[in-house]
Design a protein around this motif. Structure first.
Motif, PDB file in Angstrom:
ATOM      1  N   LEU A 138       0.848  -1.189   0.000  1.00 24.55           N
ATOM      2  CA  LEU A 138       0.000   0.000   0.000  1.00 24.55           C
ATOM      3  C   LEU A 138       0.882   1.237   0.000  1.00 24.55           C
ATOM      4  O   LEU A 138       1.812   1.349   0.814  1.00 24.55           O
ATOM      5  N   VAL A 139       0.601   2.159  -0.897  1.00 24.56           N
ATOM      6  CA  VAL A 139       1.409   3.376  -1.021  1.00 24.56           C
ATOM      7  C   VAL A 139       0.483   4.575  -1.210  1.00 24.56           C
ATOM      8  O   VAL A 139      -0.665   4.428  -1.649  1.00 24.56           O
ATOM      9  N   PRO A 140       0.954   5.788  -0.914  1.00 26.75           N
ATOM     10  CA  PRO A 140       0.167   6.993  -1.233  1.00 26.75           C
ATOM     11  C   PRO A 140       0.076   7.133  -2.762  1.00 26.75           C
ATOM     12  O   PRO A 140       1.067   6.947  -3.465  1.00 26.75           O
ATOM     13  N   ILE A 141      -1.105   7.442  -3.249  1.00 28.35           N
ATOM     14  CA  ILE A 141      -1.319   7.530  -4.693  1.00 28.35           C
ATOM     15  C   ILE A 141      -1.896   8.898  -5.045  1.00 28.35           C
ATOM     16  O   ILE A 141      -2.920   9.315  -4.487  1.00 28.35           O
ATOM     17  N   ASP A 142      -1.242   9.589  -5.967  1.00 29.82           N
ATOM     18  CA  ASP A 142      -1.745  10.841  -6.520  1.00 29.82           C
ATOM     19  C   ASP A 142      -2.554  10.482  -7.771  1.00 29.82           C
ATOM     20  O   ASP A 142      -1.989  10.278  -8.851  1.00 29.82           O
ATOM     21  N   LEU A 143      -3.872  10.383  -7.619  1.00 24.75           N
ATOM     22  CA  LEU A 143      -4.707   9.923  -8.722  1.00 24.75           C
ATOM     23  C   LEU A 143      -4.728  10.906  -9.891  1.00 24.75           C
ATOM     24  O   LEU A 143      -4.874  10.494 -11.042  1.00 24.75           O
ATOM     25  N   CYS A 144      -4.580  12.191  -9.616  1.00 27.30           N
ATOM     26  CA  CYS A 144      -4.528  13.171 -10.705  1.00 27.30           C
ATOM     27  C   CYS A 144      -3.341  12.886 -11.621  1.00 27.30           C
ATOM     28  O   CYS A 144      -3.473  12.861 -12.852  1.00 27.30           O
ATOM     29  N   GLN A 145      -2.211  12.656 -11.019  1.00 26.76           N
ATOM     30  CA  GLN A 145      -1.004  12.358 -11.791  1.00 26.76           C
ATOM     31  C   GLN A 145      -1.141  11.048 -12.549  1.00 26.76           C
ATOM     32  O   GLN A 145      -0.767  10.950 -13.722  1.00 26.76           O
ATOM     33  N   GLU A 146      -1.710  10.034 -11.901  1.00 31.02           N
ATOM     34  CA  GLU A 146      -1.849   8.725 -12.542  1.00 31.02           C
ATOM     35  C   GLU A 146      -2.830   8.789 -13.715  1.00 31.02           C
ATOM     36  O   GLU A 146      -2.617   8.162 -14.761  1.00 31.02           O
ATOM     37  N   LEU A 147      -3.925   9.542 -13.558  1.00 33.84           N
ATOM     38  CA  LEU A 147      -4.906   9.666 -14.636  1.00 33.84           C
ATOM     39  C   LEU A 147      -4.293  10.365 -15.843  1.00 33.84           C
ATOM     40  O   LEU A 147      -4.518   9.963 -16.993  1.00 33.84           O
ATOM     41  N   GLU A 148      -3.508  11.407 -15.591  1.00 31.99           N
ATOM     42  CA  GLU A 148      -2.859  12.114 -16.695  1.00 31.99           C
ATOM     43  C   GLU A 148      -1.865  11.215 -17.429  1.00 31.99           C
ATOM     44  O   GLU A 148      -1.785  11.230 -18.659  1.00 31.99           O
ATOM     45  N   SER A 149      -1.114  10.408 -16.683  1.00 31.31           N
ATOM     46  CA  SER A 149      -0.128   9.516 -17.317  1.00 31.31           C
ATOM     47  C   SER A 149      -0.809   8.409 -18.120  1.00 31.31           C
ATOM     48  O   SER A 149      -0.317   8.000 -19.176  1.00 31.31           O
ATOM     49  N   LEU A 150      -1.973   7.937 -17.634  1.00 34.38           N
ATOM     50  CA  LEU A 150      -2.693   6.880 -18.354  1.00 34.38           C
ATOM     51  C   LEU A 150      -3.166   7.349 -19.726  1.00 34.38           C
ATOM     52  O   LEU A 150      -3.193   6.573 -20.683  1.00 34.38           O
ATOM     53  N   LEU A 151      -3.534   8.627 -19.815  1.00 34.49           N
ATOM     54  CA  LEU A 151      -4.095   9.133 -21.075  1.00 34.49           C
ATOM     55  C   LEU A 151      -3.085   9.096 -22.218  1.00 34.49           C
ATOM     56  O   LEU A 151      -3.470   9.035 -23.385  1.00 34.49           O
ATOM     57  N   PHE A 152      -1.788   9.111 -21.899  1.00 34.25           N
ATOM     58  CA  PHE A 152      -0.780   9.005 -22.948  1.00 34.25           C
ATOM     59  C   PHE A 152      -0.859   7.662 -23.668  1.00 34.25           C
ATOM     60  O   PHE A 152      -0.474   7.540 -24.836  1.00 34.25           O
ATOM     61  N   LEU A 153      -1.368   6.654 -23.000  1.00 37.41           N
ATOM     62  CA  LEU A 153      -1.495   5.328 -23.609  1.00 37.41           C
ATOM     63  C   LEU A 153      -2.596   5.288 -24.661  1.00 37.41           C
ATOM     64  O   LEU A 153      -2.659   4.355 -25.466  1.00 37.41           O
ATOM     65  N   PHE A 154      -3.485   6.301 -24.645  1.00 39.76           N
ATOM     66  CA  PHE A 154      -4.626   6.294 -25.560  1.00 39.76           C
ATOM     67  C   PHE A 154      -4.540   7.393 -26.626  1.00 39.76           C
ATOM     68  O   PHE A 154      -5.523   7.650 -27.311  1.00 39.76           O
ATOM     69  N   GLN A 155      -3.364   8.028 -26.754  1.00 41.25           N
ATOM     70  CA  GLN A 155      -3.259   9.169 -27.663  1.00 41.25           C
ATOM     71  C   GLN A 155      -3.711   8.842 -29.079  1.00 41.25           C
ATOM     72  O   GLN A 155      -4.442   9.600 -29.705  1.00 41.25           O
ATOM     73  N   ASP A 209     -10.898  17.760 -15.763  1.00 47.50           N
ATOM     74  CA  ASP A 209     -11.193  18.685 -14.673  1.00 47.50           C
ATOM     75  C   ASP A 209     -10.652  18.057 -13.395  1.00 47.50           C
ATOM     76  O   ASP A 209     -11.386  17.418 -12.636  1.00 47.50           O
ATOM     77  N   LEU A 210      -9.355  18.219 -13.171  1.00 47.56           N
ATOM     78  CA  LEU A 210      -8.681  17.567 -12.049  1.00 47.56           C
ATOM     79  C   LEU A 210      -8.404  18.606 -10.966  1.00 47.56           C
ATOM     80  O   LEU A 210      -7.500  19.429 -11.096  1.00 47.56           O
ATOM     81  N   ARG A 211      -9.195  18.558  -9.907  1.00 44.06           N
ATOM     82  CA  ARG A 211      -9.041  19.495  -8.796  1.00 44.06           C
ATOM     83  C   ARG A 211      -8.566  18.754  -7.547  1.00 44.06           C
ATOM     84  O   ARG A 211      -8.635  17.536  -7.474  1.00 44.06           O
ATOM     85  N   ASP A 212      -8.105  19.507  -6.570  1.00 42.93           N
ATOM     86  CA  ASP A 212      -7.693  18.956  -5.259  1.00 42.93           C
ATOM     87  C   ASP A 212      -6.633  17.869  -5.418  1.00 42.93           C
ATOM     88  O   ASP A 212      -6.713  16.804  -4.801  1.00 42.93           O
ATOM     89  N   SER A 213      -5.644  18.154  -6.265  1.00 43.76           N
ATOM     90  CA  SER A 213      -4.604  17.155  -6.546  1.00 43.76           C
ATOM     91  C   SER A 213      -3.739  16.839  -5.331  1.00 43.76           C
ATOM     92  O   SER A 213      -3.035  15.828  -5.309  1.00 43.76           O
ATOM     93  N   GLU A 214      -3.764  17.731  -4.320  1.00 41.14           N
ATOM     94  CA  GLU A 214      -2.955  17.473  -3.124  1.00 41.14           C
ATOM     95  C   GLU A 214      -3.530  16.351  -2.260  1.00 41.14           C
ATOM     96  O   GLU A 214      -2.851  15.818  -1.391  1.00 41.14           O
ATOM     97  N   ARG A 215      -4.786  15.982  -2.512  1.00 42.44           N
ATOM     98  CA  ARG A 215      -5.426  14.901  -1.764  1.00 42.44           C
ATOM     99  C   ARG A 215      -5.006  13.554  -2.340  1.00 42.44           C
ATOM    100  O   ARG A 215      -5.148  13.307  -3.533  1.00 42.44           O
ATOM    101  N   LYS A 216      -4.504  12.697  -1.502  1.00 44.06           N
ATOM    102  CA  LYS A 216      -4.029  11.387  -1.958  1.00 44.06           C
ATOM    103  C   LYS A 216      -4.782  10.265  -1.231  1.00 44.06           C
ATOM    104  O   LYS A 216      -5.327  10.461  -0.155  1.00 44.06           O
TER     105      LYS A 216
END
Length: 347
Positions: free
Chosen positions: A204-221, A232-239
């Motif tokens: 189990l690790v802290p996960i920044d979902l905003c960052q992960e969602l942005e990185s995933l989208l590169f796979l679908f370019q 619409d990615l808000r509150d990115s500091e929340r993990k």
């Protein structure tokens, strides 16, 4: 020393105004004469001016109009206290919430009105649904795991004999047979992983979902050429705390499904925000939509709305979210699209 309070000294208006329950005073026709602060919060309305002298039924779905009129009539004409009833209410922003409502006579200036007491039970209903979904997934997972093991063993034996046969004799169909057998074994392996995702010993690790969602989208370019993407990615500091690879796989499946739901051109919107101690993620598409009777089956292994789908992708999504203490709901309209709404606790 015991404190004695005379009922004459109690400001009953203040008690009602600051009650945790929503309270309305309404006439027999349904016109609202009074509402307290909790009512404004429930309906997501800032001013009582937007409620007073409005009709009660404008805040209720049509399916509940008849029973509400009958109950209101009993309260005012027969001066009965009507029992608790579960129903739905329409908020000011159009969202439907689950409520529990009762009513009792209220006497004002020689007239009999109805005091309607409302309690928001949306979270309770969501918790009940979550418990039911989890029990369903556990049962299905146990059955699926047993079947997968029973089927995988003989298929593995067949694969071994097929490889021996290929070494001793050539036939053009043997390669095709081996290829189809590999697909069957891969499906069974996916089923085992979905049924018991903890087979992957991942920390189990802290996960920044905003960052992960942005990185995933590169796979679908290369697949987004005909799809407009809105982020619409808000509150990115929340993990959140969880298993990162399981979440990556889950959101990959959701985005993939959203793209595949759009036949020609369309739009996908991905939202991330924090509210009421939960992180909310919404993945919406303007695709073909899912029939209402099939929405409740989503997440079940081998149930899919796609002609060649296995349903295991969404099963993995539901299992991952529930394993991390989250909730997932699906709203879909045929011809307009689908929204997956995920809620995950912040720890």
């Amino acid at each position: 020393m015991e404190l004695k309070i005379d009922s004459k000294d109690i400001d009953f208006h203040q008690l009602i105004e600051y009650s945790l329950n929503s309270i309305w005073i309404v006439e027999q026709e349904g016109n609202i004469r009074y509402c307290n602060k909790a009512c404004l919060k429930l309906l997501n309305i800032t001013s009582s001016k937007d409620i007073l002298y409005q009709n009660l039924y404008s805040f209720l779905p049509p399916d509940f109009h008849a029973v509400s009129k009958e109950r209101l009539k009993r309260v005012i004409e027969k001066q009965e206290i009507v029992e608790l009833l579960e129903q739905e209410m329409i908020r000011g922003d159009g969202e439907i919430v689950d409520i529990e409502v009762m009513a009792a006579p209220f006497y004002l200036e020689g007239k009999v009105l109805a005091q309607v007491i409302i309690q928001d039970i949306t979270q309770r209903k969501m918790a009940e649904k979550l418990l039911t979904d989890r029990e369903k997934l556990v049962s299905i997972g146990q059955i699926a795991t047993g079947i997968a093991h029973e089927v995988k063993n003989p298929l593995t034996a067949v694969k071994g004999f097929l490889q021996l046969l290929k070494e001793s004799k050539f036939h053009p169909y043997l390669d095709m047979m081996e290829s189809e057998l590999e697909k069957a074994l891969a499906t069974l392996q996916n089923l085992l992983q979905v049924s018991k995702p903890d087979l992957h010993e991942e920390s189990l690790v802290p996960i920044d979902l905003c960052q992960e969602l942005e990185s995933l989208l590169f796979l679908f370019q290369e697949r987004l050429y005909n799809v407009k993407l809105e982020m619409d990615l808000r509150d990115s500091e929340r993990k959140i705390i969880g298993k990162r690879n399981l979440f990556l796989k889950a959101f990959f499946n959701l985005i993939k499904n959203a793209i595949e739901a759009i036949q020609d051109t369309g739009k996908i919107k991905i939202e991330h925000y924090y509210q009421n101690e939960w992180i909310h993620i919404k993945v919406s598409d303007t695709g073909v939509g899912i029939p209402e009777d099939k929405v409740k089956m989503l997440g079940t292994p081998f149930f899919s709305t796609k002609s060649e789908g296995t349903g295991l992708g969404l099963t993995q999504v539901f299992t991952t979210i529930h394993k991390h203490g989250g909730n997932i709901s699906v709203h879909s309209t045929i011809g307009k699209g689908t929204t997956f709404h995920i809620q995950l606790p912040v720890r």
